[in-house]
Design a protein around this motif. Structure first.
Motif, short mmCIF file in Angstrom:
data_model
loop_
_atom_site.label_atom_id
_atom_site.label_comp_id
_atom_site.label_asym_id
_atom_site.label_seq_id
_atom_site.Cartn_x
_atom_site.Cartn_y
_atom_site.Cartn_z
N THR A 104 42.90 -9.56 37.37
CA THR A 104 44.21 -9.00 36.72
C THR A 104 44.68 -9.93 35.46
OG1 THR A 104 44.82 -8.68 39.03
CG2 THR A 104 46.65 -8.80 37.46
N ASN A 105 44.91 -9.12 34.34
CA ASN A 105 45.20 -9.75 33.05
C ASN A 105 44.16 -10.52 32.51
OD1 ASN A 105 47.16 -10.12 31.06
ND2 ASN A 105 47.99 -11.99 31.90
N ASP A 133 42.41 -4.96 36.51
CA ASP A 133 43.80 -4.56 36.07
C ASP A 133 44.41 -5.05 34.77
OD1 ASP A 133 46.09 -2.59 36.61
OD2 ASP A 133 46.94 -4.47 36.93
N ASN A 134 44.51 -4.38 33.86
CA ASN A 134 45.24 -4.86 32.70
C ASN A 134 44.04 -5.72 32.11
OD1 ASN A 134 46.81 -5.50 30.39
ND2 ASN A 134 47.93 -7.36 31.55
N ARG A 143 41.31 -6.25 28.88
CA ARG A 143 41.33 -5.92 27.37
C ARG A 143 40.02 -6.51 26.77
NH1 ARG A 143 45.83 -7.87 28.83
NH2 ARG A 143 45.69 -10.03 28.11
N ASN A 179 44.86 0.69 34.01
CA ASN A 179 45.80 -0.03 32.72
C ASN A 179 44.86 -0.97 31.77
OD1 ASN A 179 47.71 1.24 34.51
ND2 ASN A 179 47.61 -0.42 35.94
N SER A 180 44.01 -0.33 31.11
CA SER A 180 43.14 -1.24 30.17
C SER A 180 43.03 -0.63 29.00
CB SER A 180 41.85 -1.64 31.24
OG SER A 180 42.39 -2.42 32.28
N THR A 190 43.49 4.29 30.80
CA THR A 190 42.62 3.25 30.35
C THR A 190 42.21 4.04 28.89
OG1 THR A 190 41.81 1.93 31.98
CG2 THR A 190 40.49 2.05 30.23
#
Length: 657
Positions: free
Chosen positions: A108-109, A136-137, A139, A163-164, A182
């Protein structure tokens, strides 16, 4: 469960023993099921390190994003949870994350960056061997190395991303890929490459990129399935933003796609899918739709084109504009569409208009008479056996095996290909690999199949993914050397650039060094040497010519021999092999001849006039035979269909020496 707190050394005057850990020490001390927490003020070592995790751990950073310089390898069935990390690598040939050997990762993140600006890209995320990764998340930053290999690589595994934002490509082989909310963007090559019975499920995903100049679709899928729900595939001014091949099956729901190309595949469109530019169907492909919104812009392209026994079924097709024609179909295509129409379209906002009833207003109904039908010209009928329908195209290796003779070359090619493929596979998996240069020497007399083998080698390397394009550019001294100082380098460079991604075949390469000290051929050699060094991984150059002359060519510049390590020796054909070549050539041209009479003629003439040109000599002999046959047949006004294909003994005797 034990919690390991990673932070700066907190020992001091009032606390004589440290209660915090260095990260690497915590990794080594932790047991399965433990938790490692990174304090906000902890700094990882500046020097890059590889951290290997082989036990179940949760690793959490109290900061919104803690920077880790290096790579994380998860192996041996470990399950790892990772939160709030930025993983940065400054080296080429490195992965930020590996998940292997049946391991799993929940992250995550997470931010991943490879800052190398030269060299070769390895996958920034690598999964294989029944592993699993869930992000999730996430980048993934852009990469400055423009080799088209900045990618997430998934083989025999499962990847889930939500969510990326991914600025790289995705490669999937026999894997399950799930994306939601995404975006993924790559303009160097295919943005999405899907192979080998992979299963793709995208929801609210935007795919942008591909490379139209190099013919790379944004979304390429082969022998796999995909469901795209409310997705966007964006690649303008191209005919195959979504490219399906070899029994792929894609279902699109409420999605927007720039263009579609199907080959032996199936596409299902549901809930008002919109195709912006064109749809092409080939090789018994199937398009099924409730309805189709097809912009139909008058851009010089056929908006709906189908051939080779394909099938199109829909309740209606609505165009934004009328062009001439919107639809072009081969006669053997099944077209089961109830209604064709021009719909109301808002050009300023680039969208179809809906009325108060949530329906598309029809401006004009289109007659099916406007659909342009065409037939492929039939082959001339002869008494030769018919070619089998849907004859499969031979692979490059099968084409090589079917060539007559050249046993030494065949073995050399197979060894060369094996090393190239193995190196590529090792690189994709982040393993060290031996340095291999593809540049090669093809040595032998004319007519021994050097150009044909070069083309086949190109097919094989492309099929195996070693080179980017299935193309061979043939060139010679006349194409490279100019008449004035400075012009040769520019002329040579343009030829070299035209072959980037594929193979450049330099025929009679020794002529570049045959003009003495003041000859401009040396300028071409210098330019080739520099280009070979600058683009060593993006082009294969084959230098071909007579064995003795090529040896002298290598001696003209000390840099040539070291840069061309691969040598292929093309031996002359035996008499029996030349007979086989000649008979096969006539058969392909749909002529009939007695094999024994032909062999006797060839052996007789070869014994009296052998210029060592091998296959070229055979072609010239066949050409003379065909001329004599043509004169004999056309001398009679009443010749039959059989006369068109039969070569008689008198025709052979007419060219006997």
């Amino acid at each position: 469960m034990t919690v390991f707190v990673v932070g700066p050394d907190d020992a001091g005057f009032f606390k004589r023993e440290r209660t915090t850990w260095e990260f690497e020490d915590a990794l080594n001390a932790a047991e399965a099921g433990d938790r490692i927490e990174i304090q906000r003020n902890y700094n990882f070592p500046v020097q890059e390190k590889n951290y290997t995790i082989e036990k179940n751990l949760t690793i959490y950073s109290a900061s919104s994003l803690t920077h880790l310089n290096g790579e994380i390898f998860i192996k041996n069935g470990a399950h790892v949870k990772l939160e709030n990390f930025s993983i940065i690598s400054c080296q080429d040939k490195s992965n930020c994350l590996q998940v292997r050997e049946g391991s799993s990762l929940e992250a995550t993140n997470l931010s991943l960056t490879n800052m190398a600006d030269s060299g070769e890209n390895y996958p920034i995320i690598y999964l294989d061997a029944s592993s699993y990764a869930q992000f999730d998340n996430l980048r993934v930053s852009e990469n400055k190395i423009g080799d088209g290999n900045h990618r997430i690589y998934v083989e025999n595994s499962t990847l889930t991303v939500t969510n990326s934002e991914l600025n790289c490509k995705l490669y999937s082989s026999n894997s399950e890929i799930n994306f939601e909310n995404t975006s993924i963007d790559c303009s160097f090559s295919n943005t999405i490459s899907v192979y080998d019975q992979s299963k793709i499920a995208f929801s609210h995903v935007t795919v942008t990129g591909g490379n139209a100049e190099k013919d790379y679709p944004a979304f390429f899928i082969k022998n796999s399935t995909a469901v795209l729900t409310y997705c966007v595939i964006d690649q303008n001014d191209y005919s195959a933003a979504l490219c399906e091949k070899e029994k792929s099956n894609v279902t699109c729901i409420g999605s927007i796609i720039s263009s579609v190309s199907l080959t032996s595949s199936k596409l299902i469109l549901k809930e008002d899918c919109r195709i912006l530019e064109s749809i092409v169907l080939r090789s018994s492909s199937i398009l099924n739709a409730d309805d189709i919104l097809l912009d139909g812009k008058d851009n010089g392209k056929i908006n709906l084109f189908a051939t080779d026994h394909s099938t199109i079924s829909a309740s209606w097709i609505g165009f934004a504009f009328e062009s001439s024609p919107n639809i072009k179909l081969e006669d053997n295509v099944q077209f089961n569409v109830n209604e064709l129409c021009i719909l109301k379209f808002d050009s300023e906002n680039d969208t179809f208009v809906l009325n108060d009833k949530n329906e598309y207003p029809i401006l004009q109904e289109c007659s099916k008479d406007k659909i342009k039908r065409f037939s492929n010209p039939k082959k001339e009928e002869t008494n030769q056996p018919a070619e089998p329908k849907n004859k499969p195209r031979l692979s490059g290796m099968q084409q090589l095996d079917e060539m007559i003779g050249l046993e030494t070359v065949k073995q050399q090619v197979k060894e060369f290909i094996a090393v190239a493929v193995l190196n590529k596979k090792r690189q994709e998996k982040g393993l060290s690999s031996t340095s291999q240069t593809l540049h090669s020497l093809f040595l032998g007399n004319p007519g021994t199949g050097k150009t044909t083998v070069a083309r086949i080698v190109g097919h094989i390397l492309y099929e195996k993914g070693v080179i980017a394009e299935d193309k061979l550019i043939e060139t010679s001294r006349a194409d490279l050397v100019a008449g004035y100082v400075g012009q040769t380098a520019e002329k040579t460079r343009k030829v070299l650039e035209s072959a980037l991604g594929g193979i450049l075949f330099v025929d009679e390469a020794y002529t570049l060094a045959s003009g003495g000290q003041n000859d401009f051929g040396k300028e071409a050699i210098d330019e080739i040497l520099k280009f070979m060094e600058d683009h060593r991984s993006n082009i294969m150059i084959i230098f071909a010519g007579y064995t003795d002359n090529m040896e002298k060519f290598l001696e003209t510049n000390p840099g040539l021999r070291s840069r061309i390590p691969n040598k292929f020796d093309f031996e002359d054909y035996s008499v029996e092999e030349m007979v086989q070549i000649g008979l096969l050539s006539l058969r392909k041209q749909q002529y009939k001849v007695d094999p024994t009479d032909y062999a006797d003629l060839l052996k007789n003439n070869l014994s009296k006039d052998n210029d060592k040109s091998n296959g070229r000599w055979v072609r010239n002999l066949n050409g003379e035979i065909i001329k004599k046959q043509a004169v004999r047949v056309t001398a009679s006004e009443n010749y039959s269909d059989a006369d068109l294909v039969n070569i008689t003994k008198s025709d052979l005797d007419a060219v006997k020496l």
